[in-house]
Enzyme design. Structure first.
Site, PDB file in Angstrom:
ATOM      1  N   CYS A  68       0.862  -1.185   0.000  1.00  0.00           N
ATOM      2  CA  CYS A  68       0.000   0.000   0.000  1.00  0.00           C
ATOM      3  C   CYS A  68       0.893   1.229   0.000  1.00  0.00           C
ATOM      4  O   CYS A  68       2.072   1.146  -0.363  1.00  0.00           O
ATOM      5  CB  CYS A  68      -0.971  -0.023   1.182  1.00  0.00           C
ATOM      6  SG  CYS A  68      -0.178  -0.004   2.809  1.00  0.00           S
TER       7      CYS A  68
ATOM      8  N   ASN B 242       2.344   1.442   4.291  1.00  0.00           N
ATOM      9  CA  ASN B 242       2.699   0.160   4.931  1.00  0.00           C
ATOM     10  C   ASN B 242       2.432   0.186   6.427  1.00  0.00           C
ATOM     11  O   ASN B 242       3.105  -0.466   7.211  1.00  0.00           O
ATOM     12  CB  ASN B 242       4.160  -0.234   4.642  1.00  0.00           C
ATOM     13  CG  ASN B 242       4.538  -1.665   5.031  1.00  0.00           C
ATOM     14  OD1 ASN B 242       5.687  -1.947   5.360  1.00  0.00           O
ATOM     15  ND2 ASN B 242       3.598  -2.584   5.011  1.00  0.00           N
TER      16      ASN B 242
ATOM     17  N   CYS C 117      -1.267   0.618   7.370  1.00  0.00           N
ATOM     18  CA  CYS C 117      -2.702   0.292   7.507  1.00  0.00           C
ATOM     19  C   CYS C 117      -3.092  -0.922   6.659  1.00  0.00           C
ATOM     20  O   CYS C 117      -3.250  -2.029   7.169  1.00  0.00           O
ATOM     21  CB  CYS C 117      -3.573   1.492   7.134  1.00  0.00           C
ATOM     22  SG  CYS C 117      -3.280   2.958   8.145  1.00  0.00           S
ATOM     23  N   ARG C 118      -3.240  -0.698   5.343  1.00  0.00           N
ATOM     24  CA  ARG C 118      -3.856  -1.755   4.527  1.00  0.00           C
ATOM     25  C   ARG C 118      -2.948  -2.959   4.288  1.00  0.00           C
ATOM     26  O   ARG C 118      -3.387  -4.104   4.418  1.00  0.00           O
ATOM     27  CB  ARG C 118      -4.286  -1.164   3.163  1.00  0.00           C
ATOM     28  CG  ARG C 118      -5.429  -0.187   3.289  1.00  0.00           C
ATOM     29  CD  ARG C 118      -5.604   0.620   2.032  1.00  0.00           C
ATOM     30  NE  ARG C 118      -4.489   1.521   1.830  1.00  0.00           N
ATOM     31  CZ  ARG C 118      -4.299   2.278   0.759  1.00  0.00           C
ATOM     32  NH1 ARG C 118      -5.167   2.206  -0.230  1.00  0.00           N
ATOM     33  NH2 ARG C 118      -3.259   3.077   0.663  1.00  0.00           N
ATOM     34  N   SER C 119      -1.676  -2.708   3.920  1.00  0.00           N
ATOM     35  CA  SER C 119      -0.844  -3.880   3.573  1.00  0.00           C
ATOM     36  C   SER C 119      -0.461  -4.728   4.792  1.00  0.00           C
ATOM     37  O   SER C 119      -0.454  -5.955   4.675  1.00  0.00           O
ATOM     38  CB  SER C 119       0.374  -3.493   2.729  1.00  0.00           C
ATOM     39  OG  SER C 119       1.221  -2.587   3.372  1.00  0.00           O
TER      40      SER C 119
ATOM     41  N   ASP D 122      -8.164   3.774   1.152  1.00  0.00           N
ATOM     42  CA  ASP D 122      -7.225   4.198   2.194  1.00  0.00           C
ATOM     43  C   ASP D 122      -8.007   4.675   3.431  1.00  0.00           C
ATOM     44  O   ASP D 122      -8.779   5.633   3.339  1.00  0.00           O
ATOM     45  CB  ASP D 122      -6.395   5.349   1.604  1.00  0.00           C
ATOM     46  CG  ASP D 122      -5.316   5.824   2.538  1.00  0.00           C
ATOM     47  OD1 ASP D 122      -5.323   5.428   3.714  1.00  0.00           O
ATOM     48  OD2 ASP D 122      -4.459   6.600   2.075  1.00  0.00           O
TER      49      ASP D 122
HETATM   50  P1  4NP Z   1      -1.765   2.764   4.167  1.00  0.00           P
HETATM   51  O1  4NP Z   1      -2.411   4.097   4.770  1.00  0.00           O
HETATM   52  O2  4NP Z   1      -1.257   3.142   2.789  1.00  0.00           O
HETATM   53  O3  4NP Z   1      -2.926   1.828   4.101  1.00  0.00           O
HETATM   54  O4  4NP Z   1      -0.677   2.348   5.122  1.00  0.00           O
HETATM   55  C1  4NP Z   1      -1.752   5.323   4.834  1.00  0.00           C
HETATM   56  C2  4NP Z   1      -0.895   5.582   5.862  1.00  0.00           C
HETATM   57  C3  4NP Z   1      -0.256   6.816   5.945  1.00  0.00           C
HETATM   58  C4  4NP Z   1      -0.514   7.783   4.989  1.00  0.00           C
HETATM   59  C5  4NP Z   1      -1.374   7.506   3.946  1.00  0.00           C
HETATM   60  C6  4NP Z   1      -1.996   6.280   3.863  1.00  0.00           C
HETATM   61  N1  4NP Z   1       0.104   9.064   5.076  1.00  0.00           N
HETATM   62  O5  4NP Z   1      -0.207   9.914   4.240  1.00  0.00           O
HETATM   63  O6  4NP Z   1       0.926   9.288   5.978  1.00  0.00           O
END
Ligand code: 4NP
Length: 164
Positions: free
Chosen positions: A12, A15, A17-19, A131
């Site tokens: 994602c 790294n 939340c989703r992945s 997201d």
């Molecule tokens: P992820 O979520 O891609 O599912 O880990 C996010 C975590 C942090 C951010 C964006 C999405 N950020 O902008 O910091």
């Protein structure tokens, strides 16, 4: 090689939340099935803001409520991942585009897929795992619903020899 594990990388943006959720859900499924030793699972991000961080506590809490443990520390995708892994599974279309852009060869680019392609109930206009980072707790639960359906489909495909 016959006894090589199936190597899956979930990717994602951050790294956190989703992945890591997808990795944790897949690990939970293969452990439940008693076949964890046949898999090499990891996750990574296309962005670098959170490198070294543990999974977001909202993801960890949503997963824990379903008996799923998240662990690991955020890291960035690197060129070696395209060599090592059999499948590189993007959570959304931005991740897919970024992965395709950094894939070092056509062969390695072919390893990049959307995770939700493996959800038999999903359709090509609906492959994103949204997201959840800037939203409320429901978003984190929704991520688990989506990745669990996709990981079950992916596991079925792997066991049936349809993937990777
Ligand atoms: P992820 O979520 O891609 O599912 O880990 C996010 C975590 C942090 C951010 C964006 C999405 N950020 O902008 O910091």
């Amino acid at each position: 090689m016959e006894n090589e594990p199936v190597k899956l990388l979930f990717v994602c943006l951050g790294n956190i939340c989703r992945s890591p959720t997808a990795e944790g859900v897949m690990r939970h499924l293969v452990e439940e099935a008693g076949i964890a030793d046949r898999f090499d699972l990891d996750s990574a991000g296309t962005g670098s803001w959170h490198i070294g961080d543990p999974p977001d506590r909202r993801s960890t809490a949503a997963a824990a409520a379903r008996g799923i443990k998240l662990d690991g520390r955020a890291r960035g995708v690197d060129g070696g991942d395209f060599e090592h892994f059999d499948l590189i599974l993007a959570m959304d279309a931005y991740n897919l585009r970024d992965l395709q852009a950094i894939a070092p060869t056509d062969e390695s680019e072919a390893k990049v897929k959307m995770l939700r392609e493996f959800d038999p109930m999903s359709t090509p206009d609906d492959y994103d795992v949204p997201d959840p980072y800037y939203g409320g707790p429901d978003g984190f639960d929704h991520v688990i619903d989506l990745v669990e359906a996709a990981c079950r489909g992916l596991l079925d495909d792997v066991l049936a020899g349809r993937a990777p």
